[in-house]
Scaffold this active site. Structure first.
Site, PDB file in Angstrom:
ATOM      1  CG  ASP A 104      -1.680  -0.855   1.534  1.00  0.00           C
ATOM      2  OD1 ASP A 104      -2.239  -1.737   0.131  1.00  0.00           O
ATOM      3  OD2 ASP A 104      -1.998  -1.823   1.914  1.00  0.00           O
ATOM      4  CE  LYS A 137       3.244  -2.746  -4.289  1.00  0.00           C
ATOM      5  NZ  LYS A 137       2.525  -1.846  -3.202  1.00  0.00           N
ATOM      6  N   GLY A 155      -4.284  -4.468  -4.244  1.00  0.00           N
ATOM      7  CA  GLY A 155      -5.175  -3.649  -5.016  1.00  0.00           C
ATOM      8  C   GLY A 155      -4.303  -2.077  -5.072  1.00  0.00           C
ATOM      9  CG  HIS A 156      -1.039  -2.585  -7.688  1.00  0.00           C
ATOM     10  ND1 HIS A 156      -0.341  -2.758  -8.536  1.00  0.00           N
ATOM     11  CD2 HIS A 156      -0.928  -1.987  -6.357  1.00  0.00           C
ATOM     12  CE1 HIS A 156       0.292  -3.434  -7.556  1.00  0.00           C
ATOM     13  NE2 HIS A 156      -0.146  -3.334  -6.374  1.00  0.00           N
ATOM     14  CD  GLN A 187       0.854  -8.958  -2.313  1.00  0.00           C
ATOM     15  OE1 GLN A 187       1.056  -9.065  -3.379  1.00  0.00           O
ATOM     16  NE2 GLN A 187      -0.715  -8.815  -3.321  1.00  0.00           N
TER      17      GLN A 187
HETATM   18  P1  IMP Z   1      -3.184 -12.768   1.532  1.00  0.00           P
HETATM   19  O1  IMP Z   1      -1.295 -12.170   0.872  1.00  0.00           O
HETATM   20  O2  IMP Z   1      -3.696 -12.704   1.339  1.00  0.00           O
HETATM   21  O3  IMP Z   1      -2.303 -14.189   2.205  1.00  0.00           O
HETATM   22  O4  IMP Z   1      -2.684 -11.771   3.076  1.00  0.00           O
HETATM   23  C1  IMP Z   1      -1.142 -12.011   3.708  1.00  0.00           C
HETATM   24  C2  IMP Z   1      -0.843 -11.117   4.264  1.00  0.00           C
HETATM   25  O5  IMP Z   1      -0.328  -9.559   3.520  1.00  0.00           O
HETATM   26  C3  IMP Z   1      -2.014 -10.148   5.545  1.00  0.00           C
HETATM   27  O6  IMP Z   1      -1.375  -9.489   6.402  1.00  0.00           O
HETATM   28  C4  IMP Z   1      -2.881  -9.190   4.463  1.00  0.00           C
HETATM   29  O7  IMP Z   1      -3.004  -7.632   4.866  1.00  0.00           O
HETATM   30  C5  IMP Z   1      -1.185  -8.713   3.666  1.00  0.00           C
HETATM   31  N1  IMP Z   1      -1.610  -8.226   2.265  1.00  0.00           N
HETATM   32  C6  IMP Z   1      -1.787  -9.142   0.909  1.00  0.00           C
HETATM   33  N2  IMP Z   1      -1.929  -8.168  -0.062  1.00  0.00           N
HETATM   34  C7  IMP Z   1      -1.727  -6.660   0.614  1.00  0.00           C
HETATM   35  C8  IMP Z   1      -1.947  -5.665  -0.204  1.00  0.00           C
HETATM   36  O8  IMP Z   1      -1.929  -5.499  -1.590  1.00  0.00           O
HETATM   37  N3  IMP Z   1      -1.606  -4.230   0.094  1.00  0.00           N
HETATM   38  C9  IMP Z   1      -1.435  -4.412   1.816  1.00  0.00           C
HETATM   39  N4  IMP Z   1      -1.505  -5.782   2.563  1.00  0.00           N
HETATM   40  C10 IMP Z   1      -1.030  -6.857   1.662  1.00  0.00           C
END
Ligand code: IMP
Length: 440
Positions: free
Chosen positions: A13, A16, A40-41, A224
């Protein structure tokens, strides 16, 4: 040749989407290499908010080709939802400009269910995942149970793989009180999705290699952030993919020699969604102000993000493991209006001062951040376009960041719109050469 990797240096977040959108005109191809629709971009275009989860942000530029690499976990349902949404906005999403690797893993209907079971079993120690089936799909990849995009194109193979997989998955689902899934129903849905997907499917590694050989430039779009990397992040509170620089090579089938520069996207404060250690977290009024002003709610899940002061220990670590050449600093204007601004330069752990980021989450949970305080700057940087418009107080904060991170800041985002940017062309010239002029 200048292929640029753009990745987040914190817990995701960092903004990007907007930076990729700004840089895209200098490149012919935008490629994603890891993650899935957990990302989520957010991009604002003519005042309209567009959130992309799976398709690279470059799709909003009509002349770019976008690539989804083998390192992703690919949800065909999410893909076609995004395709339909983009089409309704008039965006060209034809297969000529959108390629999906045949070696990407497919997220199947049982993956989100298995994730629910996993998260609820952890109870209070849950990761706080996005519940999109990302982790279980990567688990299946490593366990060699995975179904890949190429399998969707061959009904006989697909049917057999679904049946094999369900022999195991259904036993787990039933043991936790879920009804067993029907192999025939899943096969029928995914066979049809496979037919629709066929024109997009490609050998991405070979495609990129030949394009690069023909002088085309690629922007690698990370999802991420570095601190959510499966190996190098705050394990186990991480995502399941390689969100650091190494992921580009495995996630696209490319040689490390093809990555010419790395741009680290860094927010002027820190946020994190989900559980896990966060030394500079603010649980007071300042945290609430940052969350409100920065609109810090998850672009994928809508969950409120945890907010805190800038952590130079964490970002310095991210710069080191990714070889960051330049930083794009986002959202510094959010800090305006606070009565004080702080940034962490080191941690204290059991009486010792740590300047390096610890690799154990339990240690990170116990550190005490050491802060430097900054006076608030007079005047505003919101929507500024030039250095001459920046108050000197902000420039002090910026210089401190550059010194502490041992990395220069080449871009500053000063608002949500594409044009709200301060661009230091001379720094980008070191990576992009003449093409740096395309950007301003
Ligand atoms: P997962 O990727 O759904 O397995 O989540 C694992 C961890 O990564 C959790 O803490 C999510 O909130 C975090 N996470 C996954 N994708 C994002 C992103 O795009 N932005 C911020 N945090 C993310």
């Amino acid at each position: 040749m200048a292929n640029l990797l753009v990745l987040g240096t914190q817990w995701g977040d960092e903004g990007k989407g907007k930076i990729v959108d700004f840089l895209a005109p200098a490149f012919e191809i935008v490629a994603r290499y890891q993650g899935g629709h957990n990302a989520g971009h957010t991009v604002y275009l003519q005042g309209k908010k567009i959130v992309l989860h799976l398709i690279p942000s470059g799709i909003l530029h009509p002349d770019k080709v976008c690539v989804i690499g083998n390192g992703l976990v690919f949800s065909p349902r999410a893909f076609f939802k995004e395709i339909d949404d983009l089409k309704s906005l008039g965006v060209d999403v034809s297969p000529e400009r959108l390629l999906v690797s045949r070696a990407a893993q497919v997220i199947m209907p049982y993956h989100p269910l298995l994730e629910k079971i996993s998260e609820s079993t952890r109870g209070e120690k849950m990761i706080g995942t996005t519940c999109r089936g990302i982790g279980p799909c990567y688990e299946d990849k490593a366990a060699r149970w995975g179904i890949r995009v190429g399998d969707l194109l061959e009904p006989e193979i697909l049917k057999e793989k679904i049946e094999d997989s369900l022999r195991l998955k259904n036993r787990i689902l039933e043991a936790f009180g879920y009804p067993a899934l029907s192999a025939a129903e899943i096969f029928e849905e995914y066979r049809i999705l496979g037919e629709r997907l066929a024109p997009y499917v490609a050998d991405v590694s070979a495609f990129l290699d030949s394009q690069i050989a023909n002088g085309k430039w690629v922007l690698f779009e990370g999802a991420q952030g570095a601190l959510l990397d499966l190996d190098h992040g705050t394990y186990p509170y991480v995502t399941s993919s390689s969100s650091t620089a190494g992921g580009v090579c495995t996630g696209l089938g490319l040689s490390p020699k093809k990555v010419d520069g790395v741009l680290g996207i860094t927010k002027a404060y820190t946020t994190r969604v989900g559980s896990g250690p966060f030394p500079t977290e603010l649980k007071d009024e300042n945290g609430a102000i940052i969350a409100r002003r920065g609109d810090e709610f998850g672009a994928t899940t809508g969950r409120p993000r945890r907010c805190g002061w800038f952590d130079a220990v964490a970002v310095r670590y991210a710069c080191r493991i990714n070889g960051v050449d330049l930083i794009a600093l986002t959202k510094p204007d959010v800090l305006e209006g606070l009565v004080e601004i702080k940034a962490c330069y080191a941690y204290r752990y059991r009486g010792e001062v740590l300047k390096d980021f610890p690799s154990d989450a339990w240690m990170l949970e116990r550190v005490e951040p050491l802060y430097r305080s900054f006076p608030v700057w007079r005047g505003s940087i919101h929507r500024a376009h030039d250095f001459s418009e920046m108050p000197s107080g902000f420039l002090d904060y910026l210089n401190w960041l550059e010194d502490n991170l041992e990395t220069e800041v080449g871009l500053i985002s000063t608002g949500v719109e594409r044009a709200d940017i301060v661009y230091r062309r001379e720094q980008f010239e070191k990576i992009l050469g003449e093409r740096a002029k395309i950007l301003g």
